[in-house]
Design a protein around this motif. Structure first.
Motif, PDB file in Angstrom:
ATOM      1  N   ASN B 145      49.558  43.103  37.143  1.00  0.00           N
ATOM      2  CA  ASN B 145      48.708  43.458  36.012  1.00  0.00           C
ATOM      3  C   ASN B 145      47.853  42.273  35.558  1.00  0.00           C
ATOM      4  O   ASN B 145      46.687  42.437  35.187  1.00  0.00           O
ATOM      5  CB  ASN B 145      49.578  43.967  34.855  1.00  0.00           C
ATOM      6  CG  ASN B 145      48.757  44.499  33.690  1.00  0.00           C
ATOM      7  OD1 ASN B 145      48.918  44.068  32.561  1.00  0.00           O
ATOM      8  ND2 ASN B 145      47.852  45.446  33.960  1.00  0.00           N
ATOM      9  N   GLU B 148      45.041  42.134  37.866  1.00  0.00           N
ATOM     10  CA  GLU B 148      44.070  43.177  37.520  1.00  0.00           C
ATOM     11  C   GLU B 148      43.172  42.702  36.393  1.00  0.00           C
ATOM     12  O   GLU B 148      41.962  42.942  36.401  1.00  0.00           O
ATOM     13  CB  GLU B 148      44.808  44.458  37.094  1.00  0.00           C
ATOM     14  CG  GLU B 148      45.451  45.212  38.236  1.00  0.00           C
ATOM     15  CD  GLU B 148      46.226  46.433  37.751  1.00  0.00           C
ATOM     16  OE1 GLU B 148      46.204  47.452  38.452  1.00  0.00           O
ATOM     17  OE2 GLU B 148      46.871  46.378  36.681  1.00  0.00           O
ATOM     18  N   ALA B 149      43.759  42.014  35.428  1.00  0.00           N
ATOM     19  CA  ALA B 149      42.977  41.499  34.307  1.00  0.00           C
ATOM     20  C   ALA B 149      41.987  40.439  34.792  1.00  0.00           C
ATOM     21  O   ALA B 149      40.840  40.390  34.330  1.00  0.00           O
ATOM     22  CB  ALA B 149      43.919  40.914  33.254  1.00  0.00           C
ATOM     23  N   ARG B 150      42.426  39.606  35.735  1.00  0.00           N
ATOM     24  CA  ARG B 150      41.532  38.556  36.228  1.00  0.00           C
ATOM     25  C   ARG B 150      40.328  39.125  36.964  1.00  0.00           C
ATOM     26  O   ARG B 150      39.196  38.691  36.753  1.00  0.00           O
ATOM     27  CB  ARG B 150      42.290  37.591  37.155  1.00  0.00           C
ATOM     28  CG  ARG B 150      43.019  36.477  36.421  1.00  0.00           C
ATOM     29  CD  ARG B 150      43.369  35.348  37.386  1.00  0.00           C
ATOM     30  NE  ARG B 150      44.133  35.786  38.542  1.00  0.00           N
ATOM     31  CZ  ARG B 150      45.445  36.003  38.524  1.00  0.00           C
ATOM     32  NH1 ARG B 150      46.129  35.817  37.426  1.00  0.00           N
ATOM     33  NH2 ARG B 150      46.067  36.403  39.617  1.00  0.00           N
ATOM     34  N   VAL B 151      40.560  40.097  37.840  1.00  0.00           N
ATOM     35  CA  VAL B 151      39.444  40.621  38.630  1.00  0.00           C
ATOM     36  C   VAL B 151      38.447  41.406  37.767  1.00  0.00           C
ATOM     37  O   VAL B 151      37.299  41.587  38.159  1.00  0.00           O
ATOM     38  CB  VAL B 151      39.921  41.512  39.804  1.00  0.00           C
ATOM     39  CG1 VAL B 151      40.842  40.734  40.724  1.00  0.00           C
ATOM     40  CG2 VAL B 151      40.593  42.777  39.303  1.00  0.00           C
ATOM     41  N   THR B 152      38.888  41.857  36.610  1.00  0.00           N
ATOM     42  CA  THR B 152      37.972  42.578  35.717  1.00  0.00           C
ATOM     43  C   THR B 152      37.590  41.727  34.506  1.00  0.00           C
ATOM     44  O   THR B 152      37.083  42.246  33.513  1.00  0.00           O
ATOM     45  CB  THR B 152      38.616  43.894  35.222  1.00  0.00           C
ATOM     46  OG1 THR B 152      39.864  43.594  34.591  1.00  0.00           O
ATOM     47  CG2 THR B 152      38.858  44.849  36.365  1.00  0.00           C
ATOM     48  N   ALA B 153      37.805  40.432  34.632  1.00  0.00           N
ATOM     49  CA  ALA B 153      37.604  39.541  33.481  1.00  0.00           C
ATOM     50  C   ALA B 153      36.152  39.494  33.014  1.00  0.00           C
ATOM     51  O   ALA B 153      35.881  39.209  31.850  1.00  0.00           O
ATOM     52  CB  ALA B 153      38.093  38.136  33.820  1.00  0.00           C
ATOM     53  N   SER B 154      35.224  39.790  33.923  1.00  0.00           N
ATOM     54  CA  SER B 154      33.814  39.705  33.534  1.00  0.00           C
ATOM     55  C   SER B 154      33.354  40.935  32.755  1.00  0.00           C
ATOM     56  O   SER B 154      32.219  40.986  32.295  1.00  0.00           O
ATOM     57  CB  SER B 154      32.948  39.511  34.783  1.00  0.00           C
ATOM     58  OG  SER B 154      33.175  40.547  35.700  1.00  0.00           O
ATOM     59  N   LEU B 155      34.241  41.905  32.600  1.00  0.00           N
ATOM     60  CA  LEU B 155      33.894  43.102  31.834  1.00  0.00           C
ATOM     61  C   LEU B 155      34.571  43.077  30.466  1.00  0.00           C
ATOM     62  O   LEU B 155      35.707  42.605  30.340  1.00  0.00           O
ATOM     63  CB  LEU B 155      34.336  44.364  32.596  1.00  0.00           C
ATOM     64  CG  LEU B 155      33.801  44.560  34.013  1.00  0.00           C
ATOM     65  CD1 LEU B 155      34.343  45.865  34.594  1.00  0.00           C
ATOM     66  CD2 LEU B 155      32.290  44.556  34.028  1.00  0.00           C
ATOM     67  N   THR B 157      36.267  44.987  27.142  1.00  0.00           N
ATOM     68  CA  THR B 157      37.192  46.120  27.042  1.00  0.00           C
ATOM     69  C   THR B 157      36.427  47.436  27.052  1.00  0.00           C
ATOM     70  O   THR B 157      36.830  48.404  27.702  1.00  0.00           O
ATOM     71  CB  THR B 157      38.026  46.010  25.755  1.00  0.00           C
ATOM     72  OG1 THR B 157      38.771  44.782  25.798  1.00  0.00           O
ATOM     73  CG2 THR B 157      38.995  47.164  25.633  1.00  0.00           C
ATOM     74  N   ASP B 159      33.489  47.944  28.407  1.00  0.00           N
ATOM     75  CA  ASP B 159      32.997  48.137  29.776  1.00  0.00           C
ATOM     76  C   ASP B 159      34.068  48.781  30.652  1.00  0.00           C
ATOM     77  O   ASP B 159      33.789  49.724  31.403  1.00  0.00           O
ATOM     78  CB  ASP B 159      32.606  46.783  30.390  1.00  0.00           C
ATOM     79  CG  ASP B 159      31.315  46.235  29.800  1.00  0.00           C
ATOM     80  OD1 ASP B 159      30.528  47.034  29.272  1.00  0.00           O
ATOM     81  OD2 ASP B 159      31.105  45.014  29.880  1.00  0.00           O
ATOM     82  N   LYS B 160      35.282  48.252  30.552  1.00  0.00           N
ATOM     83  CA  LYS B 160      36.368  48.774  31.389  1.00  0.00           C
ATOM     84  C   LYS B 160      36.648  50.233  31.068  1.00  0.00           C
ATOM     85  O   LYS B 160      36.871  51.048  31.970  1.00  0.00           O
ATOM     86  CB  LYS B 160      37.637  47.945  31.172  1.00  0.00           C
ATOM     87  CG  LYS B 160      37.517  46.510  31.644  1.00  0.00           C
ATOM     88  CD  LYS B 160      38.770  45.707  31.309  1.00  0.00           C
ATOM     89  CE  LYS B 160      38.493  44.215  31.441  1.00  0.00           C
ATOM     90  NZ  LYS B 160      39.650  43.379  31.060  1.00  0.00           N
TER      91      LYS B 160
END
Lengths: 177, 177
Positions: B145, B148-155, B157, B159-160
């Motif tokens: 998890n 998962e947070a790291r790979v979506t860090a550029s978005l 909340t 955005d996600k």
DNA sequence: ACAGTTTCGTTCGGATCCGAACGATTTATG
DNA sequence: CATAAATCGTTCGGATCCGAACGAAACTGT
């Protein structure tokens, strides 16, 4: 997805658990743990959507022409770039070079593309579509693109653009290594 | 992605063609054809992002524990739902039942889960995690998890959440068959 | 020049992956 | 109640899929 045509269904015909059911089960299992729910949902839905789209397009568009998804992607890359080195094909297609050797072998056997040695470097191999391969792409791409439009029909043009932008950001983030 | 660690890079170290380069090549090849560019970009980026994320998480999180992506997903489903029939595992994991037989065999050999016949229907098979499997999930999930947070860090909340919503809409659209 | 390193595509082993076909079991039907 | 139809997990063939190891070719530094 006819791939699951024989899968068990609930009384009302659903294939998947509902979102609420799944989230409830997840919340119960993860109770007390610190979880980034939004990141988890984002990643899970990216993967599920990719799988769903792949299976659907394989069935409806590719299978009638005896093409696998990967075969299609490789053909697409070579079609777009034309006369491209295999290592670049692997990068663009997102598969390992070991896998590409086999896929190109399959496509070459069907007469859709050709291998030849790079004139300036005997280690490298150039790939190009045959006339038969070009004809297939000219026929198949409009059909494929129309199917892409259908599976994203519930999104507005703005939605699609935002979606693509967010996904590019994720890819860029991961590539930062 | 160390999977491409030995892939050729351009002079400035890029692995992929830039977006502008790709779009230019695509536009040239597709010149004169009627193309739904937004739908194409949406679908392509969904697939590329899914592949990128999968490869990254396999490497950084799963490989150290000798798990494949599919093995992880199956373990996850059984962890969440517990004592679940194999056909439901296949649905939730997004793989065919034929594939699942092999994957469960691999996981069972490693002592992470167990098969047993359904008490009311000898055709069905129930799957459940072993204590060893539960321990692995308790250890691994927080790590997964966090990745998962790291790979979506550029978005953000928001955005996600929007991303997940759009992707769910695509899946729902495809399931309309 | 030339030994050492790097970079190619290929090969290999092992795990997925799918659809189709298969036996075993349960349900439906006359 | 017995036969037919439906559903389950497994098996099979063939294609991917990866990382590691490999030989060939090109580059590197001296």
């Amino acid at each position: 997805m006819s791939r699951y045509a024989d899968a068990a269904r609930d009384g009302d015909g659903r294939v998947h658990h509902t979102l609420a059911e799944t989230e409830s089960a997840v919340a119960e299992r993860l109770d007390g743990m610190s979880v980034d729910v939004e990141s988890m949902a984002a990643v899970q839905n990216i993967y599920r959507a990719a799988n769903t789209i792949r299976n659907h397009l394989e069935q409806t568009v590719l299978a009638p022409h005896d093409l696998t998804w990967t075969g299609w992607v490789v053909l697409w890359v070579v079609w777009i770039w034309g006369d491209i080195e295999t290592r670049h094909v692997a990068e663009e297609a997102g598969i390992s070079k070991g896998t590409l050797t086999g896929v190109i072998g399959t496509l070459e056997k069907r007469g859709l593309l050709l291998r030849r040695t790079h004139p300036d470097d005997a280690r490298r191999v150039l790939v190009a579509l045959t006339p038969k391969g070009r004809k297939l792409m000219n026929t198949l791409f409009p059909i494929f693109n129309a199917a892409e439009a259908r599976v994203t029909a519930s999104l507005s043009t703005t939605d699609k653009t935002h979606l693509a932008t967010s996904l590019r950001a994720v890819v860029a983030e991961v590539d930062e290594f």
